[in-house]
Design a protein around this motif. Structure first.
Motif, PDB file in Angstrom:
ATOM      1  N   GLU A  24     -14.096  -7.126  -6.004  1.00  0.00           N
ATOM      2  CA  GLU A  24     -13.803  -7.779  -7.422  1.00  0.00           C
ATOM      3  C   GLU A  24     -13.825  -6.542  -8.406  1.00  0.00           C
ATOM      4  O   GLU A  24     -12.927  -6.430  -9.388  1.00  0.00           O
ATOM      5  CB  GLU A  24     -15.053  -8.570  -7.751  1.00  0.00           C
ATOM      6  N   VAL A  25     -14.829  -5.557  -8.436  1.00  0.00           N
ATOM      7  CA  VAL A  25     -14.804  -4.606  -9.406  1.00  0.00           C
ATOM      8  C   VAL A  25     -13.684  -3.428  -9.126  1.00  0.00           C
ATOM      9  O   VAL A  25     -13.319  -3.193 -10.367  1.00  0.00           O
ATOM     10  CB  VAL A  25     -16.113  -3.840  -9.338  1.00  0.00           C
ATOM     11  N   PHE A  26     -13.639  -2.908  -8.019  1.00  0.00           N
ATOM     12  CA  PHE A  26     -13.073  -1.964  -7.860  1.00  0.00           C
ATOM     13  C   PHE A  26     -11.399  -2.316  -7.342  1.00  0.00           C
ATOM     14  O   PHE A  26     -10.479  -1.504  -7.427  1.00  0.00           O
ATOM     15  CB  PHE A  26     -13.564  -0.934  -6.867  1.00  0.00           C
ATOM     16  N   GLY A  27     -11.284  -3.399  -6.598  1.00  0.00           N
ATOM     17  CA  GLY A  27     -10.072  -3.779  -5.755  1.00  0.00           C
ATOM     18  C   GLY A  27      -9.044  -4.668  -6.815  1.00  0.00           C
ATOM     19  O   GLY A  27      -7.968  -4.591  -6.293  1.00  0.00           O
ATOM     20  N   ILE A  28      -9.571  -4.996  -7.992  1.00  0.00           N
ATOM     21  CA  ILE A  28      -8.633  -5.684  -8.583  1.00  0.00           C
ATOM     22  C   ILE A  28      -7.818  -4.842  -9.810  1.00  0.00           C
ATOM     23  O   ILE A  28      -8.443  -3.885 -10.602  1.00  0.00           O
ATOM     24  CB  ILE A  28      -9.232  -6.983  -9.448  1.00  0.00           C
ATOM     25  N   ASP A  29      -6.470  -4.704  -9.906  1.00  0.00           N
ATOM     26  CA  ASP A  29      -5.903  -3.824 -10.814  1.00  0.00           C
ATOM     27  C   ASP A  29      -6.321  -4.145 -12.445  1.00  0.00           C
ATOM     28  O   ASP A  29      -6.031  -5.230 -12.727  1.00  0.00           O
ATOM     29  CB  ASP A  29      -4.418  -3.886 -10.586  1.00  0.00           C
ATOM     30  N   ARG A  30      -7.203  -3.287 -13.009  1.00  0.00           N
ATOM     31  CA  ARG A  30      -7.353  -3.374 -14.114  1.00  0.00           C
ATOM     32  C   ARG A  30      -6.961  -2.289 -15.153  1.00  0.00           C
ATOM     33  O   ARG A  30      -7.628  -1.653 -16.066  1.00  0.00           O
ATOM     34  CB  ARG A  30      -8.919  -3.374 -14.439  1.00  0.00           C
ATOM     35  N   SER A  31      -5.412  -1.976 -14.721  1.00  0.00           N
ATOM     36  CA  SER A  31      -4.930  -0.836 -15.422  1.00  0.00           C
ATOM     37  C   SER A  31      -4.681  -1.047 -16.881  1.00  0.00           C
ATOM     38  O   SER A  31      -4.304  -0.133 -17.666  1.00  0.00           O
ATOM     39  CB  SER A  31      -3.416  -0.545 -14.798  1.00  0.00           C
ATOM     40  N   ASP A  32      -4.748  -2.453 -17.502  1.00  0.00           N
ATOM     41  CA  ASP A  32      -4.834  -2.667 -18.804  1.00  0.00           C
ATOM     42  C   ASP A  32      -6.062  -2.069 -19.582  1.00  0.00           C
ATOM     43  O   ASP A  32      -5.984  -1.994 -20.865  1.00  0.00           O
ATOM     44  CB  ASP A  32      -4.861  -4.199 -18.957  1.00  0.00           C
ATOM     45  N   LEU A  33      -6.992  -1.975 -18.862  1.00  0.00           N
ATOM     46  CA  LEU A  33      -8.252  -1.185 -19.527  1.00  0.00           C
ATOM     47  C   LEU A  33      -8.315   0.126 -19.242  1.00  0.00           C
ATOM     48  O   LEU A  33      -8.454   1.085 -20.343  1.00  0.00           O
ATOM     49  CB  LEU A  33      -9.403  -1.791 -19.014  1.00  0.00           C
ATOM     50  N   VAL A  34      -8.035   0.845 -18.087  1.00  0.00           N
ATOM     51  CA  VAL A  34      -7.963   2.277 -17.759  1.00  0.00           C
ATOM     52  C   VAL A  34      -6.704   2.322 -16.623  1.00  0.00           C
ATOM     53  O   VAL A  34      -6.739   1.746 -15.703  1.00  0.00           O
ATOM     54  CB  VAL A  34      -9.157   2.796 -17.141  1.00  0.00           C
ATOM     55  N   ASP A  35      -5.545   3.223 -17.150  1.00  0.00           N
ATOM     56  CA  ASP A  35      -4.712   3.718 -16.191  1.00  0.00           C
ATOM     57  C   ASP A  35      -4.664   4.973 -15.901  1.00  0.00           C
ATOM     58  O   ASP A  35      -4.542   5.843 -16.716  1.00  0.00           O
ATOM     59  CB  ASP A  35      -3.604   3.045 -16.948  1.00  0.00           C
ATOM     60  N   PRO A  36      -4.790   5.325 -14.487  1.00  0.00           N
ATOM     61  CA  PRO A  36      -4.975   4.363 -13.522  1.00  0.00           C
ATOM     62  C   PRO A  36      -6.323   3.770 -13.224  1.00  0.00           C
ATOM     63  O   PRO A  36      -7.372   4.428 -13.466  1.00  0.00           O
ATOM     64  CB  PRO A  36      -4.392   5.205 -12.157  1.00  0.00           C
ATOM     65  N   TRP A  37      -6.332   2.608 -12.580  1.00  0.00           N
ATOM     66  CA  TRP A  37      -7.580   1.944 -12.235  1.00  0.00           C
ATOM     67  C   TRP A  37      -8.061   2.506 -10.682  1.00  0.00           C
ATOM     68  O   TRP A  37      -7.226   3.602 -10.335  1.00  0.00           O
ATOM     69  CB  TRP A  37      -7.762   0.590 -12.054  1.00  0.00           C
ATOM     70  N   TYR A  38      -9.067   2.115 -10.319  1.00  0.00           N
ATOM     71  CA  TYR A  38      -9.511   2.468  -8.943  1.00  0.00           C
ATOM     72  C   TYR A  38      -8.597   2.054  -7.810  1.00  0.00           C
ATOM     73  O   TYR A  38      -7.780   1.244  -7.895  1.00  0.00           O
ATOM     74  CB  TYR A  38     -10.745   2.014  -8.534  1.00  0.00           C
ATOM     75  N   GLU A  39      -8.415   2.576  -6.673  1.00  0.00           N
ATOM     76  CA  GLU A  39      -7.838   2.201  -5.438  1.00  0.00           C
ATOM     77  C   GLU A  39      -8.945   1.867  -4.540  1.00  0.00           C
ATOM     78  O   GLU A  39      -9.592   2.704  -4.088  1.00  0.00           O
ATOM     79  CB  GLU A  39      -6.833   3.145  -4.888  1.00  0.00           C
TER      80      GLU A  39
END
Length: 332
Positions: A24-39
């Motif tokens: 949930e925390v690292f696997g969902i793309d949240r690039s609207d917050l930080v780009d790039p997000w985690y993989e």
């Protein structure tokens, strides 16, 4: 800027929630917050097929070689059989990743794997309180601490049981991207950005409190008045308790003193202001309730290990996708 890869070691019989939280925390793309997000990469730590305690199949192309190459290695909660005899290849992979400078984190009983790899020798570490006596007996060279929800040594992090997986994963987001981003992730998950207290509040039956017993109202009031010179007598007055009773109940409930809690709240408020505003250090010190900018710098540095201005530059640069290294002359 490349993605920060989080490798989650998965063993057979892993509990569902402890697996789901890092997804949930690292696997969902949240690039609207930080780009790039985690993989996020689920890395099979044992021969396939792998199943969770609920019988869900885990089909993943990643393995232990990929785990070693991840920027952050997470060892999820493990079944009792894995606690008693951690897979040697997993232990070797975790040890190799640490030797390469990777950040290593365990969730709940995953601490047994980190202990078997020798990463916790001579260090404080935690795990689920139910495993505490067994963990301490098996690894006497480790300073087992049953109280914290997580313990962060920088390169190695251990966490307590089940729900503390949320606290620890959000803690890593806060370290990597700042309090504002971590708070937004928490809001989307509909969870507190940071829970107060430690495991002690969950290890014994707690009688149902009356409305007058709850500290929630005074904590909420204090957060709204951090700019004021708050004292224990003032907080006790708001709580309608004697100083002594208030201090004792505060410590029993949250595991820290009122003044320690106030300092944490003030530093967290300052972090968010540093990330999201252009206010001066003096103005932020005042809004967060520090008597002077010098006092603010001292306590902020003691809690976060960096000066306020350095913290601001680091997270501004990360938010702008410019890396995590400020230009020369940016630090205080």
């Amino acid at each position: 800027m490349s993605r920060h890869v989080v490798g989650l070691a998965v063993t057979d019989g892993t509990p569902v929630l402890e697996l789901a939280v890092p997804c949930e925390v690292f696997g969902i793309d949240r690039s609207d917050l930080v780009d790039p997000w985690y993989e996020l990469r689920l890395c099979a730590a044992e021969p396939r097929p792998l199943r969770t305690t609920a019988g869900l199949s885990i089909d993943t192309p990643w393995g232990l070689d990929d785990l070693v190459e991840a920027d952050t290695v997470v060892v999820g909660a493990v079944a009792r059989a894995v606690q008693l005899a951690p897979p040697p290849k997993l232990v070797d992979a975790v040890r190799a990743a640490h030797g390469l400078g990777r950040r290593i984190m365990s969730i709940c009983s995953g601490a047994y794997v980190l202990a078997a790899a020798g990463l916790l020798d001579g260090r404080r570490a935690t795990t689920h309180w139910m495993n505490g006596p067994d963990f301490a007996h098996r690894f006497p060279e480790i300073d087992y601490d049953p109280v914290p929800l997580y313990i962060d040594h920088g390169d190695v992090i251990t966490s307590a049981g089940t729900g503390s997986a949320i606290d620890t994963c959000l803690h890593l987001v806060r370290k990597d991207h700042g309090a504002a981003v971590a708070n937004e992730v928490a809001r989307r998950m509909v969870v507190p950005p940071h829970r107060e207290g430690g495991q002690a509040q969950y290890t014994r039956p707690v009688p149902q409190p009356s409305r007058n017993d709850s500290l929630a109202p005074v904590l909420e009031w204090a957060r709204d008045h951090l700019h004021e010179p708050l004292t224990v007598p003032r907080l006790a007055q708001v709580a309608h308790l004697s100083e002594r009773t208030f201090a004792r109940r505060f410590r029993d409930t949250l595991g820290i003193t009122p003044l320690q809690w106030l300092l944490q709240q003030r530093v967290r408020l300052a972090q968010e202001l540093l990330e999201t505003t252009d206010e001066s250090i003096e103005d932020i010190a005042r809004r967060a309730g520090f008597a002077t900018a010098a006092t603010f710098r001292y306590h902020f540095g003691r809690v976060t290990s960096v000066p306020p201005q350095t913290y601001r530059h680091v997270f501004r640069y990360r938010a702008n996708g410019r890396g995590d290294r400020p230009e020369q002359g940016d630090a205080e």
